[in-house]
Scaffold this motif. Structure first.
Motif, PDB file in Angstrom:
ATOM      1  N   GLY A 155      25.379  41.998  26.398  1.00 24.00           N
ATOM      2  CA  GLY A 155      24.014  41.569  26.688  1.00 24.00           C
ATOM      3  C   GLY A 155      23.970  40.415  27.675  1.00 24.00           C
ATOM      4  O   GLY A 155      24.998  39.801  28.013  1.00 24.00           O
ATOM      5  N   ALA A 186      22.818  37.476  27.314  1.00 26.69           N
ATOM      6  CA  ALA A 186      23.200  36.189  26.734  1.00 26.69           C
ATOM      7  C   ALA A 186      24.707  35.964  26.893  1.00 26.69           C
ATOM      8  O   ALA A 186      25.161  34.887  27.301  1.00 26.69           O
ATOM      9  N   LEU A 198      13.000  31.771  29.529  1.00 26.54           N
ATOM     10  CA  LEU A 198      13.348  31.945  28.122  1.00 26.54           C
ATOM     11  C   LEU A 198      14.062  30.692  27.597  1.00 26.54           C
ATOM     12  O   LEU A 198      15.148  30.363  28.068  1.00 26.54           O
ATOM     13  N   HIS A 203      17.768  31.066  26.772  1.00 31.80           N
ATOM     14  CA  HIS A 203      18.751  31.031  27.856  1.00 31.80           C
ATOM     15  C   HIS A 203      19.029  29.601  28.308  1.00 31.80           C
ATOM     16  O   HIS A 203      20.176  29.234  28.553  1.00 31.80           O
ATOM     17  N   PHE A 214       9.772  36.120  34.212  1.00 34.52           N
ATOM     18  CA  PHE A 214       9.639  35.991  32.766  1.00 34.52           C
ATOM     19  C   PHE A 214       9.244  34.564  32.412  1.00 34.52           C
ATOM     20  O   PHE A 214       9.962  33.628  32.756  1.00 34.52           O
ATOM     21  N   SER A 217      21.008  44.966  30.813  1.00 30.69           N
ATOM     22  CA  SER A 217      21.130  45.036  29.356  1.00 30.69           C
ATOM     23  C   SER A 217      20.282  46.203  28.872  1.00 30.69           C
ATOM     24  O   SER A 217      19.296  46.566  29.513  1.00 30.69           O
ATOM     25  N   ARG A 258      23.623  45.355  21.548  1.00 35.88           N
ATOM     26  CA  ARG A 258      24.412  44.299  22.199  1.00 35.88           C
ATOM     27  C   ARG A 258      25.286  44.871  23.306  1.00 35.88           C
ATOM     28  O   ARG A 258      26.508  44.728  23.303  1.00 35.88           O
TER      29      ARG A 258
HETATM   30  C1  LIG Z   1      14.160  37.163  29.982  1.00 32.12           C
HETATM   31  C2  LIG Z   1      15.147  37.965  29.210  1.00 32.12           C
HETATM   32  N1  LIG Z   1      16.290  38.304  29.782  1.00 32.12           N
HETATM   33  C3  LIG Z   1      17.220  39.054  29.143  1.00 32.12           C
HETATM   34  C4  LIG Z   1      17.021  39.477  27.869  1.00 32.12           C
HETATM   35  C5  LIG Z   1      18.063  40.348  27.230  1.00 32.12           C
HETATM   36  O1  LIG Z   1      18.976  39.596  26.570  1.00 32.12           O
HETATM   37  P1  LIG Z   1      20.197  40.298  25.812  1.00 32.12           P
HETATM   38  O2  LIG Z   1      20.758  41.320  26.750  1.00 32.12           O
HETATM   39  O3  LIG Z   1      21.138  39.169  25.547  1.00 32.12           O
HETATM   40  O4  LIG Z   1      19.641  40.906  24.575  1.00 32.12           O
HETATM   41  C6  LIG Z   1      15.865  39.089  27.195  1.00 32.12           C
HETATM   42  C7  LIG Z   1      15.630  39.415  25.787  1.00 32.12           C
HETATM   43  O5  LIG Z   1      15.776  40.512  25.306  1.00 32.12           O
HETATM   44  C8  LIG Z   1      14.891  38.347  27.899  1.00 32.12           C
HETATM   45  O6  LIG Z   1      13.731  38.028  27.319  1.00 32.12           O
END
Ligand SMILES: Cc1ncc(COP(=O)(O)O)c(C=O)c1O
Length: 469
Positions: free
Chosen positions: A172, A174, A197, A200, A241, A298, A308
């Motif tokens: 993912g 993260a 976010l 992050h 976002f 992701s 994940r």
């Molecule tokens: C802005 C943003 N980027 C990426 C992701 C994806 O994160 P991950 O792939 O760690 O679930 C998310 C949440 O799902 C998000 O809100």
């Protein structure tokens, strides 16, 4: 209950069977495997199952009755005593508040929409076709089958220019950010969008990396303002976002110019790039300069955040360092899931799923916009060309009251202010709610919208009456 069900291990040592059985039973009670009140097997059957004499079991039971671990009553067998202390409880956590019935927090697709059948079919095919070697290695680079499938898919759908060698599979976005933070080091801060976010930002901080906010307006991040000393800039070009606009072409060029000038890296969080509703998807920025930009992808928005699974499309110069940062062995992404996703992509099932999700989300988004226009005209719905959420712009000073009213009406949602970088300067975005429309099951969506409208009417009305009194 049969003796086997007790999972007693009497060991193979030379000690007495009676003592071994007593110890094993005490352990089972102490660990909670035998709960208070549990009926133990009759002597004869436990003796037969364990291959020991009936009298040995009878003696062991009698000893444990005498010690108070067991109780025995004529005619009702031998049971675990009620008063045996339970295992020590874990750390006491405050009870979580019960979840609100209408989940309009942005971020997740409806878990009920996961394509179980097609995913199972892909898993079956992947496991049938996988070479033995797939079950023997733990390659941190990622399964080659998945990296090949991603090259084809991302070029076709997102305009990404990469090769299997430059893709690293990860767990993912993260995980990708943690890896990049480790590789780029903590000396230089990262520029991040002033609205973004918090999770992050938090994980960069956790890795020791400072973040500097870059203002965001209706054309996305003002990339001309990225500080020259930043080591990287984290952007959401397809769909800012959470405010929701695409990054203007000049701003995209600006980000890459900054990277060329400063030697910094553009990190493109392409979290919902495929989920665009009114026109063709905005291609990835990475395709403009694959040596300056990393694309993070992701399946969290398209399939499920529980899988994940994600990927990084890297400049050639970073691949070895990122693979090394993962360690010698793949720490997270299961090879069978990677093979399944490869088969899912290769068969066209992913395209079909994304198409069907687009239809479903577009309908939900249109319903949200129509209901609000009819019932709460003071609210402007923005950021809705893509993704799983909308921003409801509110009259100034009403965000907190709207959030409180939402909670009273059973609606879980968030305010725009909670996404703002704590060091952000300059004009704040107007008050607003970030409303996810993808999560509730179909049968609850209408009721969730009703509750949202009632909450907004109440929240905005409260302010009107306060300001008119
Ligand atoms: C802005 C943003 N980027 C990426 C992701 C994806 O994160 P991950 O792939 O760690 O679930 C998310 C949440 O799902 C998000 O809100």
């Amino acid at each position: 209950m049969l003796g086997n069900d007790l999972h007693l291990d009497l060991g193979t040592g030379g000690g007495s069977r009676r003592a071994a059985l007593i110890t094993a039973l005490r352990e089972a009670v102490r660990e909670g495997r035998l709960a208070p009140g549990t009926l133990l097997p009759p002597y004869r059957s436990l003796a037969a199952d364990l291959g020991i004499a009936r009298n040995t079991v009878a003696d062991a039971y009698a000893e444990l009755v005498a010690e108070g671990w067991l109780t025995s009553r004529q005619g009702s067998g031998t049971r675990v005593a009620d008063r045996v202390a339970a295992p020590a409880p874990g750390p006491v956590r405050p009870a979580a508040p019960p979840p609100l019935p209408y989940d309009l927090v942005q971020g997740r697709p409806d878990p009920g929409a996961f394509p179980r059948g097609p995913w199972l079919a892909a898993a079956r095919r992947a496991l049938t076709d996988a070479p033995h070697e797939a079950f023997g290695t733990r390659d941190p680079h990622g399964r080659i089958e998945l990296r090949r499938a991603l090259v084809e898919y991302l070029a076709r759908v997102r305009g990404v220019r990469t090769t299997p060698e430059r893709i690293v599979v990860c767990s993912g976005a993260a995980h990708a950010l943690r890896l990049l933070a480790g590789v780029l080091g903590t000396e230089r801060p990262w520029a991040v969008e002033a609205y973004g976010l918090p999770f992050h930002r938090g994980l960069l901080a956790g890795a020791g990396v400072g973040t500097v906010p870059v203002a965001v307006d209706e054309d996305g991040a003002r990339t001309g303002e990225i500080p020259p000393g930043a080591g990287a800039v984290l952007l959401t070009p397809a769909h800012q976002f959470p405010t929701g606009g695409p990054l203007h072409p000049e701003r995209r060029a600006g980000a890459l110019e900054w990277a060329r000038r400063s030697g910094g890296l553009v990190v493109e969080d392409d979290y919902d790039g495929e989920l665009r509703y009114d026109r063709r998807p905005v291609g990835a920025l990475q395709g403009l300069d694959p040596e300056r930009a990393v694309l993070l992808g992701s399946v969290s928005k398209s399939l499920s955040p529980a899988l994940r699974l994600g990927w990084m499309c890297l400049p050639a110069a970073l691949v070895d360092a990122v693979v090394a940062a993962k360690g010698e062995r793949e720490p997270y992404a299961s090879a069978t899931d990677q093979l399944t996703l490869a088969a899912f992509l290769g068969s066209g099932a992913y395209d079909r799923h994304v198409r069907s999700m687009r239809r479903r989300h577009r309908e939900r988004r249109d319903r949200l916009a129509a209901v609000l226009a009819a019932r709460v005209p003071g609210v402007r719905v923005t950021g809705i060309a893509a993704g799983l959420h909308a921003v409801l712009e509110l009259p100034p000073g009403t965000e907190a009251a709207a959030l409180a009213a939402a909670a009273r009406h059973g609606v879980a949602t968030e305010g725009l202010a909670s996404y703002r970088h704590p060091d952000a300067r300059g004009p704040a975005h107007p008050d607003g709610l970030v409303v996810g429309y993808a999560t509730p099951p179909e049968r609850l969506y209408g009721a969730a919208l009703d509750a949202l409208c009632e909450a907004l009417t109440e929240g905005l009305g409260a302010r009107r009456s306060a300001s008119s009194s």
